[in-house]
Design a protein around this motif. Structure first.
Motif, PDB file in Angstrom:
ATOM      1  N   LEU A  92       0.829  -1.070   0.038  1.00  0.00           N
ATOM      2  CA  LEU A  92      -0.304  -0.041  -0.229  1.00  0.00           C
ATOM      3  C   LEU A  92       0.838   1.305   0.063  1.00  0.00           C
ATOM      4  CD1 LEU A  92      -3.009  -0.631   2.502  1.00  0.00           C
ATOM      5  CD2 LEU A  92      -2.990  -0.144  -0.110  1.00  0.00           C
ATOM      6  N   LEU A  93       1.923   1.317   0.690  1.00  0.00           N
ATOM      7  CA  LEU A  93       2.906   2.257   0.544  1.00  0.00           C
ATOM      8  C   LEU A  93       3.367   2.856  -0.843  1.00  0.00           C
ATOM      9  CD1 LEU A  93       4.659   4.230   1.919  1.00  0.00           C
ATOM     10  CD2 LEU A  93       6.401   2.472   2.537  1.00  0.00           C
ATOM     11  N   GLY A  94       3.978   1.578  -1.440  1.00  0.00           N
ATOM     12  CA  GLY A  94       4.210   1.621  -2.827  1.00  0.00           C
ATOM     13  C   GLY A  94       3.041   2.381  -3.732  1.00  0.00           C
ATOM     14  N   LEU A  95       2.017   1.851  -3.424  1.00  0.00           N
ATOM     15  CA  LEU A  95       0.835   2.354  -4.310  1.00  0.00           C
ATOM     16  C   LEU A  95       0.647   3.792  -3.937  1.00  0.00           C
ATOM     17  CD1 LEU A  95      -1.834  -0.528  -4.170  1.00  0.00           C
ATOM     18  CD2 LEU A  95      -0.171  -0.073  -6.133  1.00  0.00           C
ATOM     19  N   ALA A  96       0.594   4.385  -2.756  1.00  0.00           N
ATOM     20  CA  ALA A  96       0.399   5.696  -2.545  1.00  0.00           C
ATOM     21  C   ALA A  96       1.616   6.452  -3.008  1.00  0.00           C
ATOM     22  CB  ALA A  96       0.447   5.676  -0.976  1.00  0.00           C
ATOM     23  N   GLU A  97       3.006   5.896  -2.809  1.00  0.00           N
ATOM     24  CA  GLU A  97       4.037   6.622  -3.563  1.00  0.00           C
ATOM     25  C   GLU A  97       3.841   7.031  -4.965  1.00  0.00           C
ATOM     26  OE1 GLU A  97       7.379   5.261  -0.152  1.00  0.00           O
ATOM     27  OE2 GLU A  97       6.755   3.808  -1.868  1.00  0.00           O
ATOM     28  N   ALA A  98       3.316   5.708  -5.549  1.00  0.00           N
ATOM     29  CA  ALA A  98       3.147   5.891  -7.077  1.00  0.00           C
ATOM     30  C   ALA A  98       2.168   7.110  -7.245  1.00  0.00           C
ATOM     31  CB  ALA A  98       2.541   4.519  -7.557  1.00  0.00           C
ATOM     32  N   ARG A  99       1.097   7.193  -6.713  1.00  0.00           N
ATOM     33  CA  ARG A  99       0.086   8.037  -6.770  1.00  0.00           C
ATOM     34  C   ARG A  99       0.350   9.697  -6.144  1.00  0.00           C
ATOM     35  NH1 ARG A  99      -5.037   4.271  -5.038  1.00  0.00           N
ATOM     36  NH2 ARG A  99      -4.364   2.574  -6.619  1.00  0.00           N
ATOM     37  N   VAL A 100       1.626   9.820  -5.642  1.00  0.00           N
ATOM     38  CA  VAL A 100       2.147  11.112  -5.296  1.00  0.00           C
ATOM     39  C   VAL A 100       3.541  11.421  -6.220  1.00  0.00           C
ATOM     40  CG1 VAL A 100       1.098  11.298  -2.985  1.00  0.00           C
ATOM     41  CG2 VAL A 100       3.392  10.379  -3.167  1.00  0.00           C
ATOM     42  N   ASN A 101       3.609  10.495  -7.084  1.00  0.00           N
ATOM     43  CA  ASN A 101       4.733  10.481  -8.094  1.00  0.00           C
ATOM     44  C   ASN A 101       6.142  10.474  -7.404  1.00  0.00           C
ATOM     45  OD1 ASN A 101       3.070  11.200 -10.549  1.00  0.00           O
ATOM     46  ND2 ASN A 101       2.786  13.305  -9.710  1.00  0.00           N
ATOM     47  N   ASP A 102       6.169   9.753  -6.413  1.00  0.00           N
ATOM     48  CA  ASP A 102       7.434   9.341  -5.936  1.00  0.00           C
ATOM     49  C   ASP A 102       8.029   7.856  -6.417  1.00  0.00           C
ATOM     50  OD1 ASP A 102       9.858   8.811  -4.510  1.00  0.00           O
ATOM     51  OD2 ASP A 102       8.826   8.774  -2.502  1.00  0.00           O
ATOM     52  N   ALA A 103       8.249   7.999  -7.944  1.00  0.00           N
ATOM     53  CA  ALA A 103       8.468   6.708  -8.725  1.00  0.00           C
ATOM     54  C   ALA A 103       9.512   5.774  -7.796  1.00  0.00           C
ATOM     55  CB  ALA A 103       8.610   6.936 -10.059  1.00  0.00           C
ATOM     56  N   ALA A 104      10.630   6.409  -7.428  1.00  0.00           N
ATOM     57  CA  ALA A 104      11.914   5.580  -6.995  1.00  0.00           C
ATOM     58  C   ALA A 104      11.230   4.902  -5.893  1.00  0.00           C
ATOM     59  CB  ALA A 104      12.994   6.455  -6.775  1.00  0.00           C
ATOM     60  N   ASP A 132       4.061  -1.051 -15.050  1.00  0.00           N
ATOM     61  CA  ASP A 132       3.969   0.156 -15.502  1.00  0.00           C
ATOM     62  C   ASP A 132       5.403   0.957 -14.988  1.00  0.00           C
ATOM     63  OD1 ASP A 132       1.822  -0.051 -17.081  1.00  0.00           O
ATOM     64  OD2 ASP A 132       0.507   0.807 -15.085  1.00  0.00           O
ATOM     65  N   GLU A 133       5.795   0.848 -13.775  1.00  0.00           N
ATOM     66  CA  GLU A 133       6.922   1.350 -13.464  1.00  0.00           C
ATOM     67  C   GLU A 133       8.092   0.988 -14.020  1.00  0.00           C
ATOM     68  OE1 GLU A 133       6.971   1.767  -9.134  1.00  0.00           O
ATOM     69  OE2 GLU A 133       5.287   3.244  -9.168  1.00  0.00           O
ATOM     70  N   ASP A 134       8.252  -0.477 -14.337  1.00  0.00           N
ATOM     71  CA  ASP A 134       9.478  -0.945 -14.647  1.00  0.00           C
ATOM     72  C   ASP A 134       9.556  -0.866 -16.300  1.00  0.00           C
ATOM     73  OD1 ASP A 134      10.406  -2.254 -12.408  1.00  0.00           O
ATOM     74  OD2 ASP A 134       8.994  -4.161 -12.764  1.00  0.00           O
ATOM     75  N   THR A 135       8.473  -0.651 -16.840  1.00  0.00           N
ATOM     76  CA  THR A 135       8.440  -0.248 -18.267  1.00  0.00           C
ATOM     77  C   THR A 135       9.021   1.094 -18.622  1.00  0.00           C
ATOM     78  OG1 THR A 135       6.626  -1.957 -18.660  1.00  0.00           O
ATOM     79  CG2 THR A 135       7.040  -0.382 -20.454  1.00  0.00           C
ATOM     80  N   ALA A 136       8.383   1.959 -17.653  1.00  0.00           N
ATOM     81  CA  ALA A 136       8.636   3.413 -17.848  1.00  0.00           C
ATOM     82  C   ALA A 136      10.103   3.677 -17.655  1.00  0.00           C
ATOM     83  CB  ALA A 136       8.071   4.200 -16.699  1.00  0.00           C
ATOM     84  N   SER A 137      10.555   2.724 -16.749  1.00  0.00           N
ATOM     85  CA  SER A 137      12.373   2.947 -16.252  1.00  0.00           C
ATOM     86  C   SER A 137      12.926   2.126 -17.295  1.00  0.00           C
ATOM     87  CB  SER A 137      12.477   2.440 -15.156  1.00  0.00           C
ATOM     88  OG  SER A 137      12.274   1.160 -14.939  1.00  0.00           O
ATOM     89  N   SER A 141       8.433   4.296  -4.562  1.00  0.00           N
ATOM     90  CA  SER A 141       7.373   3.398  -5.140  1.00  0.00           C
ATOM     91  C   SER A 141       7.577   2.016  -5.445  1.00  0.00           C
ATOM     92  CB  SER A 141       6.301   3.943  -6.067  1.00  0.00           C
ATOM     93  OG  SER A 141       5.343   3.062  -6.509  1.00  0.00           O
ATOM     94  N   ARG A 142       8.643   2.002  -6.409  1.00  0.00           N
ATOM     95  CA  ARG A 142       9.154   0.834  -7.060  1.00  0.00           C
ATOM     96  C   ARG A 142       9.893   0.011  -6.139  1.00  0.00           C
ATOM     97  NH1 ARG A 142      13.670   0.483 -12.202  1.00  0.00           N
ATOM     98  NH2 ARG A 142      13.235  -1.460 -12.904  1.00  0.00           N
ATOM     99  N   ALA A 143      10.787   0.482  -5.293  1.00  0.00           N
ATOM    100  CA  ALA A 143      11.512  -0.121  -4.306  1.00  0.00           C
ATOM    101  C   ALA A 143      10.662  -0.886  -3.378  1.00  0.00           C
ATOM    102  CB  ALA A 143      12.556   0.778  -3.366  1.00  0.00           C
ATOM    103  N   ASP A 144       9.235  -0.260  -2.813  1.00  0.00           N
ATOM    104  CA  ASP A 144       8.575  -0.937  -1.887  1.00  0.00           C
ATOM    105  C   ASP A 144       7.675  -1.916  -2.515  1.00  0.00           C
ATOM    106  OD1 ASP A 144       9.111   0.334   0.705  1.00  0.00           O
ATOM    107  OD2 ASP A 144       8.316   2.288  -0.442  1.00  0.00           O
ATOM    108  N   LEU A 145       7.180  -1.626  -3.874  1.00  0.00           N
ATOM    109  CA  LEU A 145       6.507  -2.745  -4.636  1.00  0.00           C
ATOM    110  C   LEU A 145       7.275  -3.954  -4.889  1.00  0.00           C
ATOM    111  CD1 LEU A 145       4.456  -0.406  -7.144  1.00  0.00           C
ATOM    112  CD2 LEU A 145       3.462  -1.332  -4.776  1.00  0.00           C
ATOM    113  N   GLU A 146       8.238  -3.727  -5.316  1.00  0.00           N
ATOM    114  CA  GLU A 146       9.480  -4.832  -5.644  1.00  0.00           C
ATOM    115  C   GLU A 146       9.529  -5.862  -4.258  1.00  0.00           C
ATOM    116  OE1 GLU A 146      12.982  -3.530  -7.316  1.00  0.00           O
ATOM    117  OE2 GLU A 146      12.092  -3.312  -9.284  1.00  0.00           O
ATOM    118  N   ALA A 147       9.554  -5.043  -3.397  1.00  0.00           N
ATOM    119  CA  ALA A 147       9.746  -5.808  -1.997  1.00  0.00           C
ATOM    120  C   ALA A 147       8.903  -6.692  -1.480  1.00  0.00           C
ATOM    121  CB  ALA A 147      10.407  -4.835  -0.824  1.00  0.00           C
TER     122      ALA A 147
END
Length: 396
Positions: free
Chosen positions: A103-115, A143-148, A117-123
């Motif tokens: 949920l933290l990773g999703l929230a970070e994605a929605r406030v445009n904290d991509a870096a 989406d984040e992996d593709t964008a990067s 977000s990706r670390a938390d979602l991957e974990a």
């Protein structure tokens, strides 16, 4: 002097008593707020629960339960910016809260904290069990992996989700898109790094064959062989193309390529299988059986090897063993309609009409499905070459 000492100890006792009472009172307040907060949650009143968790944190900022619950409530209220610090604190205070970290990773994605977000979602992603939530997290991660530009990681996430939802159209399209991009990226990199290599000609041959340019594909395979005749898989790919050719001369040349493939790699199961099919066509059932048995041993998870071996065993009148291999083929690939058809025939001969009818229905279903696929590929001018030999001895 003695009175002063006694008075001093008295003050110290009073201070310690007051401290203990204030501590107990704070704990009691925390427990009271917690009871009310969870009661409000049971009543589905998050608006009333939020102030209770906030009150707990004003008394104890390191309360992981309150941090996590408050973060969750703020997340689902849509206040992602406010949710992030509470969810982050909960994860920091109690590692292993994978749903909270997701949920933290999703929230970070929605406030445009991509870096972050990706670390938390991957974990969190590998540890999620609930399929719907895992799917939501996975799609954001893709989406984040593709964008990067990290297509390899995106492909791995898609594969993980497809294991749960193998027929989901959106996931299947993602898999197609990402793997197509990966193939294109690899092709361009190879063209830049080694434009005149055997591998480059092999790639060109595969692409030409896919688009039905048989003559040009064969020429590129032969060029690749001239450059590196011991490149693993090269002779087998050329052999497959020749074997499925419309030209008789090409079909006759296939056997030599499969033999050359085995000279390069004696464990090439595909080459063994194709030599078995060629032997069966000639009527040399013993040679066909030997090649196909070895192919099945080299590729124990290949339904093709099981089905072809079963066909040879039927020609050798060994129906019991043929049935075992056909049943194994369907275990490996339930869509193998040739195996279903042959099992239908065997069961019918045994008088097992119910089982035979089931296999006949499966045969019709999967044959129809693959006919539709074949039409799609034909319309796209993509030549698959699959099941051509398998179909040769089936009724219209």
């Amino acid at each position: 002097m003695r009175k002063n000492i006694i008075f001093g100890f008295g003050l110290l006792w009073l201070y310690s008593l007051a401290f203990a009472q204030s501590g107990a009172t704070a704990q009691q307040k925390i427990e009271a707020h917690s009871r009310r907060a969870h009661a409000y949650l049971e009543q589905k009143r998050p608006d009333l629960a939020i102030p209770e968790f906030q009150a707990i944190l004003s008394l104890d900022p390191n309360n992981a339960d309150a941090q996590g619950n408050l973060g969750v409530l703020l997340f689902f209220r849509g206040d992602y910016a406010a949710a992030v610090p509470h969810l982050r604190s909960a994860v920091h205070l109690q590692p292993g809260l994978w749903k909270i970290q997701a949920l933290l990773g999703l929230a970070e994605a929605r406030v445009n904290d991509a870096a972050n977000s990706r670390a938390d979602l991957e974990a969190a992603f590998p540890h999620l069990d609930e399929s719907k939530f895992k799917n939501e997290v996975g799609r954001v991660l893709i989406d984040e992996d593709t964008a990067s530009g990290d297509l390899e990681k995106a492909a791995a996430v898609v594969s993980s989700l497809l294991a749960i939802q193998p027929t989901d159209p959106a996931l299947l399209y993602m898999s197609y898109r990402i793997n197509s991009d990966l193939a294109g990226k690899a092709m361009i990199t190879l063209a830049l790094a080694a434009p005149h290599s055997a591998e480059m000609h092999q790639v060109m041959a595969r692409e030409l064959a896919r688009h039905g340019e048989e003559t040009a594909a064969i020429a590129n395979y032969r060029e690749a062989i001239q450059i590196d005749p011991r490149l693993p898989g090269l002779h087998t790919e050329l052999g497959d193309l020749l074997f499925n050719s419309q030209e008789e001369n090409n079909r006759q040349a296939a056997e030599a390529e499969f033999k050359a493939a085995l000279a390069v790699n004696p464990d090439d199961g595909r080459a063994e299988l194709m030599l078995g099919e060629i032997a069966a066509r000639r009527g040399d059932l013993q040679a066909a059986y030997e090649h196909e048995m070895r192919a099945a041993a080299l590729q124990p998870n290949s339904s093709d090897a099981c089905t072809e071996l079963a066909k040879t065993l039927l020609l050798m009148n060994d129906r019991a063993k043929a049935q075992q291999w056909l049943e194994r083929a369907i275990q490996l690939d339930p869509t193998d309609y040739v195996a279903h058809y042959r099992l239908n025939t065997l069961y019918r001969q045994q008088g097992n009409i119910q089982a035979a009818n089931h296999e006949l229905e499966e045969y019709k279903k999967y044959k129809d499905m693959k006919e539709k696929l074949r039409k799609i590929f034909h319309d796209m001018r993509v030549e698959t070459g699959d099941n051509q030999q398998k179909e040769a001895d089936l009724p219209e």
